[in-house]
Structures are given as structure tokens and as C-alpha cells.
Design a protein around this motif. Structure first.
Motif, mmCIF file in Angstrom:
data_model
loop_
_atom_site.group_PDB
_atom_site.id
_atom_site.type_symbol
_atom_site.label_atom_id
_atom_site.label_comp_id
_atom_site.label_asym_id
_atom_site.label_seq_id
_atom_site.Cartn_x
_atom_site.Cartn_y
_atom_site.Cartn_z
ATOM 1 N N THR A 1 -4.995 3.696 1.480
ATOM 2 C CA THR A 1 -5.922 2.567 1.438
ATOM 3 C C THR A 1 -5.122 1.279 1.373
ATOM 4 O OG1 THR A 1 -7.584 3.891 0.265
ATOM 5 C CG2 THR A 1 -7.823 1.498 0.181
ATOM 6 N N GLU B 1 -10.768 -3.486 2.780
ATOM 7 C CA GLU B 1 -9.954 -2.331 2.409
ATOM 8 C C GLU B 1 -10.107 -1.273 3.496
ATOM 9 O OE1 GLU B 1 -10.621 -0.777 -1.480
ATOM 10 O OE2 GLU B 1 -9.354 -2.305 -2.425
ATOM 11 N N GLU C 1 -5.364 -3.133 1.748
ATOM 12 C CA GLU C 1 -6.189 -4.344 1.848
ATOM 13 C C GLU C 1 -5.587 -5.258 2.921
ATOM 14 O OE1 GLU C 1 -7.751 -8.161 -0.791
ATOM 15 O OE2 GLU C 1 -7.069 -6.339 -1.803
ATOM 16 N N ALA D 1 0.810 -1.220 0.000
ATOM 17 C CA ALA D 1 0.000 0.000 0.000
ATOM 18 C C ALA D 1 0.844 1.270 0.000
ATOM 19 C CB ALA D 1 -0.938 -0.004 1.203
ATOM 20 N N GLU E 1 -9.060 2.346 5.402
ATOM 21 C CA GLU E 1 -8.550 3.700 5.187
ATOM 22 C C GLU E 1 -7.711 4.076 6.413
ATOM 23 O OE1 GLU E 1 -9.153 5.573 2.427
ATOM 24 O OE2 GLU E 1 -10.173 3.809 1.594
#
Length: 476
Positions: free
Chosen positions: A356, A341, A358, A307, A343
Motif C-alpha cells: 500500500t 492510497e 500513498e 512504502a 494497492e
């Protein structure tokens, strides 16, 4: 109303207000104990022990209370050793507690009560005894789920540890030292406690008297609902010293549901090594106050690396949940469903941004990467002194062994600011501010660019573990 009655009522009111506050406010625990004790069980287990190991209850093996256990439950023949004093030891019994979760015989207890047991026996309050099946165990939360073949059993209702307030009265029921259905009371001392050996449990701290044998028993609020299971004590003697810790019931309930459905527990994984943001580090990052979880390392091939997380990021919020300190983050991530997912709000340098990511499943064998001992070198360059420490470059062999791309080794701490910042000989300086450190010349330039009188976050590697420290550059 006649005057004598008026005077009598006035006297009663004055007497009530003359009582100490503690006498007027102390709750009545009698109904709680009478109503809920029947759903609390005593759990005995049998373990085979190898030669040379101590026996008895896992909560106090090697403690001053082991002799007491021997007096109550007996020592194995021959002083606790098998034939010839060697080899496999006779089986030993140990005790713990638990409580009935469902009328058809599901029982919640602590994992360490049944860990390694060859036989688990549950004793009910009505003196019935059942062999129990271990449905599942979760060492990371210290929760286990058992099942006995029985129906129409008394149960305890689960409450909410989130709604608990510090200072609130709580009650524990269990079997300390085998004295079943012992009741002790106290208050909630703190919430969200992180213990050095635990990463995923935000413990409830209480001053309820908990002793060996209480493990796995319920912690009840004044409504008689379970708000946690008693798991650990902090002690320098082996006995109760006023610090007890319980696993919050929200975590227990989540673990139990997974154990019932799947027989195992899955947790979310972000893939960062984190540390606390101290006041000095907060100042070095330009933050108004200490908050969040500081990323000391981004693990390879982790969700965080994919990410775009970076070393030095400070995680402030995760999926809308504030992260007040580093210990708050692992339980939040662990409860996040795999594949979600999330934030994540971070502070990077002077900016705040959202990433973001996962969430993946926590691998079974996740372990901190540790570097080995630094090899001795036949020839070393002359160390140079900067900021109260002698430094020399990390050579290729050392870098490979430590899993680093480069850095500077601290060979000696000669003064401040290195000494006051906590730098030690053997530390490897990896990053200064947000810049990697590959040579002495680079570090000198970075110190000059930072300016005097400033506090700078410095990433070091110590014993294979990354750690940020705050180092203040002296004013000229």
C-alpha cells in the motif's frame, strides 16, 4: 415478380459480390467532413527568435520542408536575420490546428503549437479571426487550452479512445502546411504506444497522413467523435511516413478540466525508475512470461521508498489495473489523484505480495539522477576475470560520484556470457540476483550459489542510469 425483374435482381446481387471487399466496406467520409470541419480551427502564432535559429513551424524546423514553408509564408528580410545578421530575429509565424471544445470559445490544441508564442490567433472556418488567450499548457501531455471571445460556436463531441479497436477507421482534419480544413483518413495501427521522449502519454498510433500544421487537430472516429488530438509523426525525412501519433482523448479531457479549473496539471508520483521485463529477465525472475514493470531504482524520499518498494520488484497490478508492460505504468500512476492510497501488486523473488502506497504529487523538477565521468586513478588493483569480463572494485571516490554504495566496474568484456548479455566496458555491476555486490569475493560466492545453467538478473549502472540485464551462467 416477373422473370425479367428476378433476373435483374440476381444480376445486381452477383455484381455486388463481385466487387472487391475494399470497395464494399470503405466508409463514406463525406458526411463526417461536411458536418465536423466547421468546428476545426487554424491556429497561427508569432514567436521572437534569437539569432542563429531557424524559423517557421516548430514541427519542421531544419527539415526538408522548411524551404517549402518559406515559399508559402515568406522569409524575413535580409535572409532571416536582424540588422547586421546578428541579434534578435524578426517575429515569425507558424501554423497549427485545434478544435472548438465549448460553444463559448474554449479551444483544444497541442502545447507545442503555442509554446513560446508571443501572440496566438485563431482562424474559424467562417473566416472570422480572433486573438486567443492561453488558459493553460501541459508540456508532458502536449495539450494546451485556448479561449476566444465568441459565442454559439460549432463544437466537436468527445468520444472514447478506450473503446477504439486496432484496425478501426479514423479521420483527421487540420491545416497541413497551412492548407486549412484538409481531411485525411486511415486506421488505428496500435494503442498504448510509448515513445522514447514521452513518459505519461500512451499514444494512439495511426497511418492517417499527418504533416506539419496538423498538430493539435482532432482525430475522429466514424461517429464523428474526437478520440484523440494529433501530436507527432515518426519521420526520417520531415514528412509523413505512415506513422502518426495522437494523444488519447481521455487524457486530453482530464488535462483540460484541470487547466480550466486550476490553470495547471497535477499528476500522481510513485517514485521509481522502471524498465521492460524481457523474456530473459522474466526467466531470471522465475516468471512464466514477460509482464509488468521492473523497478531499476527506488528514488530517495519518494512514496515508493516510504512504502517499502525495493530494486528488483516487478509491478504487476496498480490499484486493480493490470500492468502488462513498463510503458503502461506511468500513465496509470499519473492519473491517480494525489493523496490516494494505492494497492500495488508486485513480484519479489519467488513471492507475490501487495504494497500500500500513498501517491504524492509529481515534483516539477523530477529528473533522472545521472552519474559523472569516472575519475582516473593513479593506482588500480589488477582486474579479475569472471563470466567473460574483467572487473575491479569501485573505490570510494567513484562510488560517491556515481551515487552508489559500492559495486564492480567492468574494465573489459572478453567473452560470453557477458558479451551476449550486452554488458559493456564502463558498466558498474551493483546487484547480482537480489544481492548487492561490494567485492569480487562476494560476486564469486553469489555466482557459485546461483548454480550453473541459470539465468540471473544483474543490476548495472550505465551512464548514470540503472538497468537490469539477464545473464546466463554457463553450464560446466
Amino acid at each position: 415478380m416477373t422473370r425479367p425483374i428476378q433476373w435483374a435482381l440476381l444480376g445486381l446481387i452477383l455484381f455486388a459480390f463481385s466487387l472487391p471487399v475494399s470497395a464494399r466496406m470503405l466508409p463514406d467520409f463525406v458526411p463526417l467532413a461536411e458536418e465536423h470541419s466547421p468546428a476545426v480551427v487554424n491556429i497561427s502564432t508569432t514567436r521572437e527568435r534569437e539569432g542563429g535559429q531557424t524559423g517557421g513551424h516548430p514541427d519542421f524546423e531544419g527539415s526538408p520542408f522548411e524551404d517549402l514553408f518559406e515559399r508559402f509564408f515568406g522569409a524575413p528580410p535580409g535572409g532571416g536575420r536582424g540588422e547586421g545578421g546578428e541579434g534578435r530575429m524578426p517575429e515569425r509565424s507558424s501554423l497549427g490546428s485545434g478544435f472548438i471544445y465549448t460553444e463559448d470559445g474554449y479551444i483544444i490544441t497541442a502545447n507545442h503549437v503555442v509554446e513560446g508564442a508571443s501572440e496566438v490567433v485563431v482562424h474559424l472556418s467562417d473566416r472570422r479571426v480572433f486573438d486567443a488567450e492561453v488558459i493553460g499548457k501541459d508540456p508532458q501531455s502536449d495539450v494546451a487550452l485556448l479561449k476566444i471571445d465568441a459565442d454559439d460556436l460549432p463544437t466537436l463531441e468527445l468520444g472514447s479512445s478506450d473503446e477504439l479497436k486496432v484496425g478501426e477507421w479514423v479521420l483527421a482534419i487540420g491545416s497541413p502546411f497551412g492548407f486549412d480544413h484538409s481531411v485525411t483518413a486511415g486506421i488505428v495501427s496500435a494503442k498504448g504506444r510509448n515513445l522514447p521522449t514521452e513518459n505519461y502519454v500512451p499514444f494512439i498510433q495511426t497511418d492517417v497522413a499527418i504533416n506539419p500544421g496538423n498538430s493539435g487537430g482532432p482525430l475522429l472516429n466514424l461517429d464523428g467523435k474526437v478520440v484523440g488530438i494529433n501530436a507527432q509523426i515518426y519521420s526520417r525525412t520531415g514528412g509523413f511516413m505512415g506513422l502518426s501519433f495522437a494523444v488519447p482523448i481521455e487524457m486530453v479531457e482530464d488535462v483540460v478540466m484541470q487547466l480550466r479549473e486550476h490553470g495547471e496539471v497535477t499528476r500522481g508520483w510513485l517514485g521509481v525508475l522502471i524498465q521492460e521485463v524481457t523474456r530473459d529477465l522474466a526467466d531470471s525472475f522465475g516468471m512464466d512470461k514477460p509482464a509488468g514493470a521492473l523497478v531499476a531504482r527506488v528514488q530517495s524520499d519518494s512514496p515508493a521508498e516510504k512504502a517499502g518498494f525495493e530494486t528488483g520488484d516487478v509491478i504487476l497490478r496498480f490499484n486493480g489495473i493490470d500492468v502488462p508492460n513498463s510503458s503502461a505504468l506511468p500513465p496509470i500512476v499519473g492519473r491517480t489523484p494525489v493523496g490516494t492510497e494505492a494497492e500495488v501488486e508486485i513480484r519479489r523473488g519467488e513471492e507475490t505480495k501487495t504494497i500500500t502506497v500513498e501517491i504524492e504529487r509529481l515534483p516539477d523538477d523530477v529528473a533522472a539522477e545521472r552519474g559523472g565521468r569516472q575519475p582516473e586513478q593513479e593506482e588500480r588493483a589488477e582486474p579479475q576475470s569472471l563470466l567473460g569480463m574483467h572487473l575491479e572494485p569501485l573505490d570510494a571516490a567513484q562510488a560517491e560520484e556515481l551515487g552508489l554504495d559500492g559495486g564492480l566496474v567492468v574494465t573489459e568484456v572478453t567473452g560470453n556470457p557477458a558479451r551476449s548479455s550486452g554488458i559493456r566496458p564502463g558498466d558498474v555491476i551493483v546487484q547480482f540476483g537480489r544481492h548487492s555486490v561490494d567485492s569480487l569475493e562476494e560476486l564469486e560466492e553469489q555466482i557459485e550459489d546461483a548454480g550453473t545453467g541459470r539465468t540471473v538478473p544483474v543490476l548495472i549502472q550505465r551512464d548514470g542510469n540503472p538497468t537490469f540485464i539477464a545473464l546466463r551462467i554457463p553450464s560446466e
